[in-house]
Scaffold this motif. Structure first.
Motif, short mmCIF file in Angstrom:
data_model
loop_
_atom_site.label_atom_id
_atom_site.label_comp_id
_atom_site.label_asym_id
_atom_site.label_seq_id
_atom_site.Cartn_x
_atom_site.Cartn_y
_atom_site.Cartn_z
N MET A 1 0.81 -1.22 0.00
CA MET A 1 0.00 0.00 0.00
C MET A 1 0.84 1.27 0.00
N VAL A 2 2.15 1.13 0.25
CA VAL A 2 3.04 2.30 0.22
C VAL A 2 4.12 2.15 -0.86
N TYR A 3 4.08 1.06 -1.58
CA TYR A 3 5.12 0.76 -2.56
C TYR A 3 5.25 1.86 -3.61
N ARG A 4 6.48 2.40 -3.69
CA ARG A 4 6.84 3.44 -4.68
C ARG A 4 6.00 4.72 -4.53
N GLN A 5 5.52 5.00 -3.32
CA GLN A 5 4.83 6.26 -3.08
C GLN A 5 5.80 7.32 -2.58
N THR A 6 5.44 8.58 -2.85
CA THR A 6 6.18 9.68 -2.25
C THR A 6 5.68 9.90 -0.83
N ARG A 7 6.44 10.66 -0.08
CA ARG A 7 6.04 10.97 1.30
C ARG A 7 4.64 11.59 1.35
N GLU A 8 4.35 12.46 0.43
CA GLU A 8 3.06 13.15 0.42
C GLU A 8 1.91 12.19 0.10
N GLU A 9 2.18 11.12 -0.63
CA GLU A 9 1.13 10.19 -1.03
C GLU A 9 0.78 9.18 0.05
N LEU A 10 1.60 9.02 1.06
CA LEU A 10 1.37 8.01 2.09
C LEU A 10 0.07 8.28 2.84
N ARG A 11 -0.66 7.22 3.10
CA ARG A 11 -1.93 7.36 3.83
C ARG A 11 -1.72 7.92 5.23
N HIS A 12 -0.68 7.45 5.90
CA HIS A 12 -0.40 7.92 7.27
C HIS A 12 0.90 8.72 7.25
N ASN A 13 0.93 9.78 6.45
CA ASN A 13 2.18 10.50 6.27
C ASN A 13 2.58 11.37 7.46
N ALA A 14 1.76 11.37 8.51
CA ALA A 14 2.18 12.03 9.75
C ALA A 14 3.19 11.18 10.51
#
Length: 288
Positions: free
Chosen positions: A132-145
């Motif tokens: 669910m986080v594969y190859r995502q940017t920091r901003e795209e992460l669901r729980h980016n806090a």
């Protein structure tokens, strides 16, 4: 439903005590969630069951005795439209509920039975959360806090090295687009009955959903038991995820290591054993 079909009678003291105990039990979970909601705070572990699932806190707190129970000296208005008066109190109008929701109940029951009849698999090691986080940017992460435990390249490498063996559609649909081709299966809603298996954390977490979907045919204590299992599973799910949640009191299960995978598998088997019991209880409470 006729009064003759009621198989248990609870006097006022008994059903009020069951209701009180249920409310007291769920308030332990509801009170901190509602306090966070008032403050506008988010908790990536504890709030999931209230945001992902459609059952509202007030619905979880409301007590139902289940089918075939007569409550002495109770008022039908206190329990809602699914209840009818008897000569001594109230009882659930089971036939009316089943008739109104026949299609949904049949679908849920067939899914539970199909899952129960399939062998359990324990080789996924929680890679669905990594997908669910594969190859995502920091901003795209669901729980980016919250930070990831590994840097993005190492996180992606774990997914690629381990592979993904997810059979659960509602987990798979949250995979990132580049992660989906890495999965051994391509689960869909249409193949859900053919794919779900009793070792899957998300299938076992979903017992809570199926319990509240067939409520009030099942007692609220069973719904709460399923919620408690889902809550415990969610904790493991996020401890084994790529996120670093140690600051919340959730030390990681490092599934990128052999030791972490062994720890995960033991916990997963324990949850599957608990889920087997609850699935059987749901099937028994909602006969075909």
């Amino acid at each position: 439903m006729t009064a003759a079909l009621a198989s248990a009678v609870l006097d006022v003291a008994a059903w009020r005590e069951r209701r009180r105990a249920h409310e007291e039990r769920v308030d332990v979970w509801l009170t901190p969630h509602l306090a966070r909601r008032r403050r506008g705070e988010r908790h990536p572990v504890a709030d999931f069951l209230f945001t992902y699932y459609s059952h509202r806190p007030a619905q979880l707190r409301r007590w139902h005795p289940g089918a075939g129970v007569e409550l002495r000296d109770a008022d039908p208005a206190e329990f809602g439209r699914d209840y009818r008066a008897t000569t001594a109190g109230v009882t659930l109008d089971t036939e009316a509920v089943r008739e109104r929701r026949a299609e949904s109940i049949a679908w849920i029951r067939s899914l539970l039975a199909a899952t129960a009849g399939r062998p359990a698999h324990f080789g996924c090691f929680g890679m669905h959360e990594w997908a669910m986080v594969y190859r995502q940017t920091r901003e795209e992460l669901r729980h980016n806090a919250w930070p990831l435990r590994l840097d993005p390249e190492r996180t992606a490498a774990v997914v690629e090295e381990r592979g993904v063996r997810c059979s659960h559609f509602d987990a798979f649909r949250f995979f990132t687009p580049p992660a989906r081709p890495l999965n051994l299966l391509t689960p869909t809603r249409e193949t859900q009955h053919a794919n779900e298996q009793p070792g899957c954390l998300h299938a076992n977490m979903d017992l809570y959903k199926w319990a509240y979907k067939v409520s009030p045919l099942v007692p609220s204590e069973l719904v709460a038991d399923c919620f408690e299992l889902a809550r415990d599973i969610r904790t493991l799910d996020m401890r084994a995820s790529p996120y670093d949640l140690a600051a919340l009191g959730h030390p990681p299960v490092r599934v990128e290591t052999a030791e972490g995978r062994a720890e995960y598998a033991v916990a997963q088997r324990g949850f599957a054993d608990r889920a087997d019991v609850l699935r059987d209880r749901l099937l028994a409470a909602v006969p075909a």
